[in-house]
Design an enzyme around this catalytic site. Structure first.
Site: not given
Length: 629
Positions: A288, A376, A404
């Site tokens: 990243k 979640e 969600r």
């Protein structure tokens, strides 16, 4: 926005231009594409490090596959800036995330190269599988479907559900796992640890692929034989390596892990896999922030760094010394303060410890804070389990992501009225991240659920008091929603004291019209009223609680006023204004009620002041509504 240094990139407007180049030129394309992303994002902030890490994958995919006829399904969208630049949006990329400019995440509304909605994690495999099955049903045998999943999204439950269905459904889906060991913060959980340790011999994969091609060409490898050979092969390999491959255990051919920054090698592998029948997964290790050293070193900070100086790597930060704190900072510091007083308190976050400031508790009390990954629904049910056995969880989820976990909130929290404090961060309009991230629906969605207490503080002091109240005994499931960004008080560290559940407050009295607000938008109401002192006499009530409503205040308003305005930073349909309207109707009051809130449409991206102007929730709009009432 052209750049003479970007010699090859300037020749590429669409992937068909990219495919005219020799494969040996692709490393230079990657270098130039990375430079363009760095240059553009330094002055027009956005999601930075993830897109840098996915450059080679992006170039290789568009080089090998016939996009847009072949479908690339991106997960989350943090990875996709290079994809945008290569697909007809290079000259518009400077408008990315700006009002009326390019959307913050890939969207089919914007481009035929964007095949599905991006924004929330872990949906790519399920969506891509649907497309792959549809291609077979439509006898479109030449269409290729690729899902690109990364940034920790493989830890999400929906990704596992998709993989499970991929393994049992006839399809030729290719899954690219862009494995950078990160989400926004460092990725956590057993899947991430498993991916870090997974290793398969590249020579072995090449030999096996060629052998399967040879057997298939000679008619020796029908579907049943192939499945049997794969199972035998997996068993032998697991015995030799002392390691079970979870993907091949699900009959998904696995290749990797390989270097995700060797574009020529990725092209070679994609060409091999492109026409292979059956589901397969290519595991690529990436970094990243690749290609920009500050981002490689500090990947969390450079996920979305804001403006920065390209040459020095210094982020251009606002001087915040005399500004009110972020609501997130107040949450994090108050949670630690409460945890020191109440040993039952624990903190839970689904992969957002830095964003929501749960990292403050994590640093001070690491055994009492849990990052559960991009999950979640699990975060809510995990919190419910903790509460069932006597603990007091504070579960912090961004408002739009809490959608969600709707069933988990109903089934696992509300039915038993378990003592969980559900803190919905980023409630209301969030700005440049756009419609997938606006916290627009939480009040309308949650107020119908029995047993919930739902509150929204007008300022940081109220947030502290509500957090204190929520962790007191017998408060049950308690929802606190608050916005992204700064509050209004530089002196915010007030005494922690209990707020009576279901109580609002009258900010000041008036006689012409009553304005009822909930949450921080009440501060805008106050400013508007002050500017109307000589125009109208306006009463203002900060209702504070959506559920239960303060019936004493509503009774007072119903008896005194025939003109009422409600205002909220959530959707108007079914939200706070609707609750007030229903209460007046049920109790025989018939004032004229004007409900202000977000419209029945998805609000685009832009700065919060720009968006509030568009939806009629800025100070001038509020003033005009009061005048016209």
């Amino acid at each position: 926005m052209g750049n003479n240094k970007l010699r090859l990139l300037n020749q590429i407007s669409y992937p068909e231009d990219l495919r005219k180049l020799k494969v040996e030129q692709l490393p230079q394309v990657c270098k130039e594409l990375r430079e363009d992303i760095i240059k553009e994002v330094s002055v027009n902030p956005g999601h930075f490090a993830s897109s840098l890490g996915a450059v080679e994958i992006t170039v290789a995919l568009h080089y090998v596959f016939n996009t847009p006829a072949d479908k690339l399904v991106w997960d989350v969208g943090h990875q996709a800036y290079g994809h945008k630049i290569l697909t007809g949006r290079k000259d518009l990329f400077y408008t990315n995330r700006k009002l009326h400019g390019l959307r913050p995440f890939p969207s089919p509304i914007e481009s035929e190269y964007d095949t599905f909605t991006c924004g929330h994690a872990s949906n790519s495999i399920s969506a891509a599988l649907g497309m792959a099955v549809a291609a077979k049903q439509n006898h479109d045998k030449d269409k290729k479907i690729v899902a690109i999943i990364g940034d920790g999204a493989m830890s999400g439950g929906l990704a596992f559900e998709g993989l499970n269905n991929v393994s049992s459904t006839s399809n030729d889906l290719l899954i690219i796992l862009n494995d950078n060991d990160m989400s926004i913060d460092h990725a956590v959980g057993g899947m991430e640890k498993y991916l870090l340790s997974l290793d398969t011999n590249a020579t072995y994969n090449r030999i096996r692929f060629k052998a399967s091609q040879w057997l298939n060409q000679r008619g020796y490898l029908n579907e049943n034989r192939k499945k049997g050979i794969i199972r035998l092969n997996n068993a032998i390999k697991s015995a030799i390596s002392h390691q079970q491959n979870i993907f091949e255990g699900m009959n998904i051919r696995y290749f990797g892990p390989f270097d995700g920054h060797n574009v020529i090698e990725i092209v070679r592998m994609l060409r091999q896999l492109k026409d292979m029948k059956g589901p397969k997964l290519l595991h690529l290790h990436t970094t990243k922030g690749k290609g920009y050293k500050p981002a490689e070193i500090s990947q969390v900070e450079w996920h979305a760094p804001g403006k920065f100086d390209v040459e020095t790597g210094k982020r251009i930060l606002q001087n915040c010394s005399n500004l009110p704190p972020l609501y997130q900072e107040v949450f994090g510091k108050t949670l630690l303060e409460l945890a020191k007083q109440n040993p039952r308190i624990v903190g839970i976050t689904p992969a957002m410890p830095t964003g929501c400031s749960m990292n403050i508790l994590m640093k001070a009390m690491p055994d009492r804070a849990f990052d559960v990954g991009i999950a979640e629904g699990h975060s809510v049910t995990f919190s419910a389990g903790l509460a069932k056995e006597g603990l007091q969880p504070f579960c912090n989820i961004y408002s739009s992501f809490s959608q969600r976990a709707y069933d988990n909130i109903i089934h696992d929290l509300a039915i038993l009225n378990l003592p969980v404090v559900l803190c919905l961060d980023r409630a209301g309009l969030v700005g440049e991240d756009g419609p997938t991230h606006h916290g627009a629906f939480d009040m309308a969605a949650l107020r119908a659920i029995p047993n919930l207490t739902i509150a929204s503080p007008m300022d940081e002091k109220e947030l502290r008091r509500l957090m204190y109240t929520a962790q007191l005994p017998d408060k049950g499931t308690f929802v606190i929603r608050y916005p992204r960004g700064r509050g209004v008080n530089t002196q915010w560290q007030c005494t922690l004291e209990e707020v009576q559940v279901g109580s609002g407050r009258k900010i000041h009295d008036g006689k012409d019209v009553a304005v009822l607000s909930i949450g921080p938008i009440g501060n805008d109401v106050e400013q508007a009223i002050k500017e109307l002192t000589n125009v109208r006499s306006v009463a203002h009530y900060d209702m504070r609680f959506l559920k239960p409503l303060d019936e004493d205040l509503l009774n007072e308003v119903g008896q005194k006023f025939d003109k009422v305005i409600t205002i909220e930073d959530g959707v108007r349909n079914g939200g706070f204004g609707s609750a007030v309207l229903e209460w007046f109707n049920d109790h025989g009051f018939k004032p004229t009620i004007k409900r202000l809130g977000l419209p029945d449409e998805f609000v685009e991206h832009g700065t919060i002041p720009e968006l509030r102007t568009i939806v009629g929730l800025n100070r001038d709009s509020i003033k005009q509504e009061i005048i016209d009432c």
